[in-house]
Scaffold this active site. Sequence first.
Site, PDB file in Angstrom:
ATOM      1  N   ASN A   9       0.884  -1.160   0.000  1.00 54.14           N
ATOM      2  CA  ASN A   9       0.000   0.000   0.000  1.00 54.14           C
ATOM      3  C   ASN A   9       0.926   1.215   0.000  1.00 54.14           C
ATOM      4  OD1 ASN A   9      -2.110   1.727   0.338  1.00 54.14           O
ATOM      5  ND2 ASN A   9      -2.997   0.644   2.078  1.00 54.14           N
ATOM      6  N   ARG A  90      -2.451  -2.051  -3.909  1.00 54.08           N
ATOM      7  CA  ARG A  90      -3.738  -1.392  -3.750  1.00 54.08           C
ATOM      8  C   ARG A  90      -3.720  -0.140  -4.626  1.00 54.08           C
ATOM      9  NH1 ARG A  90      -6.679  -0.832   1.786  1.00 54.08           N
ATOM     10  NH2 ARG A  90      -8.554   0.049   0.938  1.00 54.08           N
ATOM     11  N   HIS A 179     -14.096   2.083  -1.999  1.00 49.19           N
ATOM     12  CA  HIS A 179     -14.248   1.034  -0.980  1.00 49.19           C
ATOM     13  C   HIS A 179     -14.704  -0.273  -1.636  1.00 49.19           C
ATOM     14  CE1 HIS A 179     -15.158   4.247   2.348  1.00 49.19           C
ATOM     15  NE2 HIS A 179     -13.869   3.941   2.337  1.00 49.19           N
ATOM     16  N   GLY A 209     -13.694   7.403   6.484  1.00 47.77           N
ATOM     17  CA  GLY A 209     -14.281   7.474   5.144  1.00 47.77           C
ATOM     18  C   GLY A 209     -15.493   6.559   5.171  1.00 47.77           C
ATOM     19  N   ARG A 238     -14.896  14.734   5.400  1.00 42.61           N
ATOM     20  CA  ARG A 238     -15.421  15.094   4.077  1.00 42.61           C
ATOM     21  C   ARG A 238     -16.891  15.503   4.181  1.00 42.61           C
ATOM     22  NH1 ARG A 238     -13.449   9.652   1.845  1.00 42.61           N
ATOM     23  NH2 ARG A 238     -11.210   9.948   1.688  1.00 42.61           N
ATOM     24  N   ASP A 279     -13.297  11.934  15.275  1.00 42.26           N
ATOM     25  CA  ASP A 279     -13.316  10.580  15.816  1.00 42.26           C
ATOM     26  C   ASP A 279     -14.671  10.335  16.480  1.00 42.26           C
ATOM     27  OD1 ASP A 279     -11.003   8.365  16.830  1.00 42.26           O
ATOM     28  OD2 ASP A 279     -12.889   8.432  17.961  1.00 42.26           O
ATOM     29  N   ARG A 281     -15.682   8.282  18.677  1.00 34.85           N
ATOM     30  CA  ARG A 281     -15.661   8.128  20.142  1.00 34.85           C
ATOM     31  C   ARG A 281     -15.628   9.490  20.827  1.00 34.85           C
ATOM     32  NH1 ARG A 281     -11.018   3.774  19.270  1.00 34.85           N
ATOM     33  NH2 ARG A 281     -10.670   5.303  17.642  1.00 34.85           N
ATOM     34  N   GLY A 328     -14.686   0.798  10.775  1.00 39.06           N
ATOM     35  CA  GLY A 328     -14.420   1.293  12.134  1.00 39.06           C
ATOM     36  C   GLY A 328     -15.649   1.598  12.966  1.00 39.06           C
ATOM     37  N   GLU A 331     -18.483  -1.454  12.767  1.00 30.90           N
ATOM     38  CA  GLU A 331     -18.153  -2.658  13.533  1.00 30.90           C
ATOM     39  C   GLU A 331     -18.092  -2.406  15.030  1.00 30.90           C
ATOM     40  OE1 GLU A 331     -14.391  -4.184  12.008  1.00 30.90           O
ATOM     41  OE2 GLU A 331     -15.124  -3.936   9.976  1.00 30.90           O
ATOM     42  N   GLU A 385     -10.186  -5.948   3.901  1.00 29.15           N
ATOM     43  CA  GLU A 385      -9.730  -5.596   2.547  1.00 29.15           C
ATOM     44  C   GLU A 385      -8.413  -6.289   2.211  1.00 29.15           C
ATOM     45  OE1 GLU A 385     -10.625  -1.583   3.993  1.00 29.15           O
ATOM     46  OE2 GLU A 385     -10.983  -1.081   1.902  1.00 29.15           O
TER      47      GLU A 385
HETATM   48  P1  ADP Z   1     -10.704   4.731   7.749  1.00 28.13           P
HETATM   49  O1  ADP Z   1     -10.279   3.353   7.309  1.00 28.13           O
HETATM   50  O2  ADP Z   1     -11.617   5.429   6.797  1.00 28.13           O
HETATM   51  O3  ADP Z   1      -9.587   5.595   8.240  1.00 28.13           O
HETATM   52  P2  ADP Z   1     -11.839   3.289  10.001  1.00 28.13           P
HETATM   53  O4  ADP Z   1     -12.634   2.231   9.338  1.00 28.13           O
HETATM   54  O5  ADP Z   1     -10.561   2.893  10.653  1.00 28.13           O
HETATM   55  O6  ADP Z   1     -11.627   4.527   9.053  1.00 28.13           O
HETATM   56  O7  ADP Z   1     -12.787   3.953  11.123  1.00 28.13           O
HETATM   57  C1  ADP Z   1     -12.377   4.998  11.932  1.00 28.13           C
HETATM   58  C2  ADP Z   1     -13.579   5.423  12.780  1.00 28.13           C
HETATM   59  O8  ADP Z   1     -14.000   4.324  13.589  1.00 28.13           O
HETATM   60  C3  ADP Z   1     -13.282   6.576  13.746  1.00 28.13           C
HETATM   61  O9  ADP Z   1     -14.323   7.529  13.691  1.00 28.13           O
HETATM   62  C4  ADP Z   1     -13.293   5.902  15.099  1.00 28.13           C
HETATM   63  O10 ADP Z   1     -13.765   6.756  16.105  1.00 28.13           O
HETATM   64  C5  ADP Z   1     -14.268   4.768  14.890  1.00 28.13           C
HETATM   65  N1  ADP Z   1     -14.015   3.718  15.874  1.00 28.13           N
HETATM   66  C6  ADP Z   1     -12.967   2.891  15.938  1.00 28.13           C
HETATM   67  N2  ADP Z   1     -13.047   2.093  17.024  1.00 28.13           N
HETATM   68  C7  ADP Z   1     -14.176   2.458  17.686  1.00 28.13           C
HETATM   69  C8  ADP Z   1     -14.831   2.018  18.896  1.00 28.13           C
HETATM   70  N3  ADP Z   1     -14.325   1.051  19.624  1.00 28.13           N
HETATM   71  N4  ADP Z   1     -15.977   2.639  19.235  1.00 28.13           N
HETATM   72  C9  ADP Z   1     -16.488   3.611  18.482  1.00 28.13           C
HETATM   73  N5  ADP Z   1     -15.940   4.069  17.346  1.00 28.13           N
HETATM   74  C10 ADP Z   1     -14.791   3.499  16.954  1.00 28.13           C
END
Ligand code: ADP
Length: 399
Positions: A9, A90, A179, A209, A238, A279, A281, A328, A331, A385
């Site tokens: 990557n 990728r 994606h 994203g 975005r 973020d 969280r 993220g 899940e 992925e």
């Molecule tokens: P990308 O691949 O687009 O960078 P991710 O799929 O890694 O993004 O997702 C990042 C997002 O997932 C962030 O907003 C983060 O806060 C959220 N996230 C990751 N772990 C948790 C968790 N345990 N609880 C809530 N949100 C989470």
Amino acid sequence: MKDKYLIINAGSSSLKFSLYEMPSTKEIVNGYIQKIGDSDSFYTLKYKGQKVDKEREIKNHKQAVEVMLEELKENKFITSIDEIKGVGHRVLHGGEYYSSSTLIDEEVLKNIKSLTKLGPLHHPGEIAGIEGMMEVLENVPQVAVFDTAFHQTMPKKNYLYAVPYSWYKENGVRKYGFHGTSHNYITNKMKDHLKKDDVNLIICHIGSGASIACIKGGVCYDTTMGLTPLDGLIMGTRSGSIDPSILEYISKERGISLEKITEELNKKSGLIGLAGKNDFRDLSKASQKGDEKATLALNMFYNSVTKYIAQYYFELESEVDALVFTAGIGENAYIFRENIMNRISKATGVKLDKEVNESIPSKLEKGIISTEDSSFEVIVEPTNEEYMILMDTYNVSRG
Ligand code: ADP
């Protein structure tokens, strides 16, 4: 001697890599090289719970590849480069050229280069990674795995924009979707789970994203991202879809260029633009403490997801086999899923199983979060992925 495959990557100043043993799909080592082109470049190797950091000047991607291979040999992850049977790259954009992963030859490389105008932030680094690899491992098959490829099955009525047709014919303006590797992986998982190929799905890939894909008869029918990943849902940084007239208006009002506006729409908009945090969280915590901007941003985010689910529910004429949450936020954030379920439940007839929902990811990695009497299943399924890229690389390399 086991066959090994490298997954790459590459960014403009970085190279991430993972080495796998096949067909077992066992990861042997991964690592990343950063600040390529700077005098203080450094790299990290991770294996068996160990993390090794080293500093070294790395002038370009070709040298990054050489350093990576030296390290793999020195640490006995490979005894000779002949063990490497394929390299997967990728690649962001395959345009209309590629609807699946493909072996890279001169023509493919030329096409990827010609698509740089559609992926200006990603393609230069990815191309440097491919060229570096091709120079150093000239006899090893190199495979491009495109983030757009899976969406090439969309019908014209869904991929065209209602703009002058010549913009499409002469300039390639259309919806490509991104994606794709993740949506493809989830679609395959759901085909196995539902024990049929012609699945109808709404896949919510919600991370920083975010995109939703509508799968009809087992293939992509529509998706939220467009010519670029800026379109569709409100995301971490975005804007998602906005009135296109805002561009000219804000350019005049604030005296800033189109390039600057595009950058702000990509990096300073979405959740961060609304509430100063991207973020999920952090936003949830802020909202719980009474931060009104955070609450507003989250509500706008939930509504944005709800609108596209509604659109795809109708595009599928309500014949949905499953709605899937992944990536993220999808899940990990049960609060996010609960909020979406609350918004779609009445119209679609799906009901949330609160207990199962709240047990993911604390107790379970995945599961069905809808009740048995729901009109379709709502599922949390972790995306992978890297696995998809590995399998495509393995299969395409072997011809
Ligand atoms: P990308 O691949 O687009 O960078 P991710 O799929 O890694 O993004 O997702 C990042 C997002 O997932 C962030 O907003 C983060 O806060 C959220 N996230 C990751 N772990 C948790 C968790 N345990 N609880 C809530 N949100 C989470």
